[in-house]
Design an enzyme around this catalytic site. Structure first.
Site, PDB file in Angstrom:
ATOM      1  N   CYS A 189      -3.227   4.422   5.254  1.00 23.54           N
ATOM      2  CA  CYS A 189      -3.657   3.705   4.049  1.00 23.54           C
ATOM      3  C   CYS A 189      -4.867   4.390   3.416  1.00 23.54           C
ATOM      4  O   CYS A 189      -4.711   5.438   2.808  1.00 23.54           O
ATOM      5  CB  CYS A 189      -3.876   2.230   4.353  1.00 23.54           C
ATOM      6  SG  CYS A 189      -3.690   1.249   2.851  1.00 23.54           S
ATOM      7  N   HIS A 206       0.897   0.617   6.732  1.00 19.73           N
ATOM      8  CA  HIS A 206       0.237   0.387   8.026  1.00 19.73           C
ATOM      9  C   HIS A 206       1.274   0.350   9.157  1.00 19.73           C
ATOM     10  O   HIS A 206       1.770  -0.726   9.490  1.00 19.73           O
ATOM     11  CB  HIS A 206      -0.525  -0.942   8.002  1.00 19.73           C
ATOM     12  CG  HIS A 206      -1.744  -0.912   7.156  1.00 19.73           C
ATOM     13  ND1 HIS A 206      -2.976  -0.529   7.644  1.00 19.73           N
ATOM     14  CD2 HIS A 206      -1.935  -1.210   5.853  1.00 19.73           C
ATOM     15  CE1 HIS A 206      -3.877  -0.605   6.667  1.00 19.73           C
ATOM     16  NE2 HIS A 206      -3.267  -1.007   5.577  1.00 19.73           N
ATOM     17  N   GLU A 229       0.832   0.541  12.214  1.00 16.26           N
ATOM     18  CA  GLU A 229       0.321  -0.098  13.433  1.00 16.26           C
ATOM     19  C   GLU A 229       0.811  -1.526  13.614  1.00 16.26           C
ATOM     20  O   GLU A 229       0.783  -2.052  14.728  1.00 16.26           O
ATOM     21  CB  GLU A 229      -1.217  -0.034  13.474  1.00 16.26           C
ATOM     22  CG  GLU A 229      -1.944  -0.918  12.465  1.00 16.26           C
ATOM     23  CD  GLU A 229      -2.222  -0.242  11.124  1.00 16.26           C
ATOM     24  OE1 GLU A 229      -1.458   0.669  10.749  1.00 16.26           O
ATOM     25  OE2 GLU A 229      -3.176  -0.647  10.429  1.00 16.26           O
TER      26      GLU A 229
HETATM   27  N1  GLN Z   1      -9.074   0.476  -0.166  1.00 13.99           N
HETATM   28  C1  GLN Z   1      -7.786   1.086  -0.315  1.00 13.99           C
HETATM   29  C2  GLN Z   1      -6.912   0.347  -1.306  1.00 13.99           C
HETATM   30  O1  GLN Z   1      -7.143  -0.807  -1.583  1.00 13.99           O
HETATM   31  C3  GLN Z   1      -7.077   1.214   1.030  1.00 13.99           C
HETATM   32  C4  GLN Z   1      -6.743  -0.106   1.651  1.00 13.99           C
HETATM   33  C5  GLN Z   1      -6.418  -0.015   3.122  1.00 13.99           C
HETATM   34  O2  GLN Z   1      -6.739   0.952   3.773  1.00 13.99           O
HETATM   35  N2  GLN Z   1      -5.794  -1.044   3.674  1.00 13.99           N
HETATM   36  O3  GLN Z   1      -5.970   0.898  -1.801  1.00 13.99           O
END
Ligand code: GLN
Length: 529
Positions: free
Chosen positions: A379, A505, A507
């Site tokens: 992410c 994600h 995970e």
């Molecule tokens: N801050 C980034 C976004 O909002 C990544 C978010 C995250 O890593 N879950 O796109």
């Protein structure tokens, strides 16, 4: 009709109520029952999505996009059933619902009160979650005696009356402390905590006694007698080297047997063969591998709980003991990075929000790319890998994410179109499961062995397509995109041994007995380093 299991905690928090509930879920599933689990949290946030990970640990995202308590991650990993928006309820969510209904005239003429209006909403929520299951496990957050959890306790008392005592079981988890000077365990805190519950009209059927060392028969008998539970319903739960051993220990100590007896559930004996094999792997690793998690919340490991567990799961399958180096990205500088990452076999740059520690993460991606150290970006981890590539390969020195710089001429990561008009912060990101199409001949294709996958998201920003061609012609491979090809989901650098970063994600979908391919790939590449 579904049977109801309520798990409460006493004496202190942090005893592993979630692990106990999740382990029981695994055992009941292994007995052939259809099990679901949920958590009721007493705080006033509508969900944990707006809380700092330092307050609450990681936010676990479900398939249907609910931002939930990290205990739900334990439930999914142990029970291996996908949970949903009915799996986590907070006091905030209940009050929000009741007050919205009151304003729209839904209770005209009535005085709106905690009992019955708040408790009825909780009750509906629990009954709804129990649909299509044989057993619903409901964990009540907080500790008996907390003012905030009283409406929850009142609700579960009412449910026990409504469904009947054969269809409902109360499990109370307490700490049994060991007093060194007198050399004995003490049952008094448990007795007090049970008394508190009884004052709310709840008599626990089963007491799970948490201790660091084995409990004597005497103390177990004392708890049984003074807390008014059958002798075999006091279940010992001692601290173990691996949390995945908990279902086996609790089974050995009879937890699932007494639960089924109390609920009059006729089932087969649980088949725990696969789980036992997995636990054997945990203790029989032949290699060591050291993975750095470079993030800004590393002081609280729970902030990256699912990432850390996913790394371990991959290690179990590959016969490797994974040790984790927790590296604070705010402390990483161009000068100290090689010292900070010395002895590291692989790196994860996890998700996050806000600009603190960003430059350290960008340096980490650069270091991994230039020294060919296996890296998985998740992410925000993918977004910083893109920024790093733009700065140092494309030569766009001021490249940045629009999240961190409003003035950059090269916003290689920018806010998603549909996010531009959203001002509310709670529950408004791109959340939950989305499809991703995989390009042939890529590392991603090799890892998943499929053309299309579904993974969970939680972000507002995305790869800026204006830079796609320039990045591709400089060696970046875009190996995963949304089915309509508009969103970049995965990038990789094929000339390196393992350099892959994903907008989602992974995970959240790893299981101890079914590791996630992106984590297995990272561990495999790190072992080979
Ligand atoms: N801050 C980034 C976004 O909002 C990544 C978010 C995250 O890593 N879950 O796109």
């Amino acid at each position: 009709m579904s049977k109801f299991i309520f798990v409460t905690g006493g004496v202190v928090s942090g005893l592993g109520k979630g692990i106990t509930a999740a382990s029981l879920g695994r055992l009941l599933k292994a007995r052939g029952l259809k099990v679901s689990a949920q958590k009721l949290d007493p705080y006033m946030n509508v969900d944990p999505g707006t809380m700092s990970p330092y307050q609450h640990g990681e936010v676990f995202v479900t398939e249907d996009g609910a931002e939930t308590d990290l205990d739900l991650g334990h439930y999914e990993r142990f029970i291996d059933e996908n949970l949903n928006k009915f799996s986590n309820l907070t006091s905030g969510k209940i009050y929000y619902e009741v007050l919205t209904k009151e304003r729209s005239g839904g209770y005209l003429g009535q005085t709106v009160q905690v009992i019955p209006h708040i408790t009825n909403v909780i009750k509906d929520f629990i009954y709804n979650s129990a649909k299509n299951t044989d057993v619903l496990i409901t964990e009540i957050g907080g500790t008996t005696g907390d003012i905030e959890i009283q409406p929850f306790l009142e609700t579960i008392r009412q449910i026990s009356l409504e469904v009947g005592r054969d269809n409902c079981v109360f499990i109370h988890l307490t700490l049994v402390p060991y007093i060194k000077s007198s050399g004995e365990h003490k049952s008094k805190p448990t007795q007090h905590s049970v008394k508190e519950l009884q004052a709310m009209g709840i008599s626990p059927d089963i007491i799970v006694a948490r201790a660091d060392e084995e409990l004597s028969a005497d103390i177990m008998a004392k708890i049984s007698l003074f807390c008014n539970v059958k002798k075999d319903c006091v279940i010992e739960n001692i601290t173990l080297p691996s949390l995945y051993e908990a279902p086996l220990m609790l089974h050995k100590n009879g937890l699932d047997k007494v639960v089924c007896r109390t609920l009059k559930l006729e089932t087969v004996a649980p088949d725990l063969t696969e789980w036992k094999e997995m636990v054997d792997h945990i203790y029989n690793s032949s290699k060591d591998v050291n993975i750095a998690i470079v993030g800004k919340y590393v002081k609280l490991h729970d902030a990256y709980l699912s990432v850390a567990e996913s790394l371990r799961h991959a290690g179990y399958m590959l016969g490797a003991k994974v040790s984790i180096s927790w590296i604070d990205s705010e402390e990483v500088t161009a000068k100290n990075i090689s010292a900070m990452l010395s002895g590291v076999d692989g790196i994860v740059v996890p998700g996050g929000f806000g600009d603190r520690g960003i430059e350290g993460k960008i340096l980490t991606c650069k270091y991994a790319r230039e020294n060919d150290i296996p890296l998985l970006g998740i992410c925000l981890g993918m977004q910083v890998a893109v920024v790093e590539f733009a700065r140092n390969v494309l030569g766009l020195a001021d490249a940045n994410s629009a999240e961190f710089s409003e003035t950059t001429q090269n916003p290689v990561i920018h806010i998603m179109q549909e996010q531009k008009t959203i001002t509310d912060k709670g529950g408004t990101m791109r959340l939950g499961s989305y499809l991703c199409s995989i390009k042939d001949g890529t590392l991603l294709k090799e890892l998943y062995g499929k053309d299309e996958i579904a993974e969970r998201h939680r972000h507002r920003y995305e790869f800026n397509n204006d830079y796609r061609e320039q990045m591709i012609s400089n060696g970046l491979v875009i190996s995963g995109v949304s089915p309509d090809k508009t969103l970049v989901e995965v990038i990789e650098i094929p000339t390196l041994s393992y350099y892959i970063a994903v907008q989602f994600h992974p995970e959240f979908k790893s299981r101890p007995n079914k590791p996630h391919p992106l984590f297995s790939g990272l561990i495999q590449a790190s072992i080979q380093k």
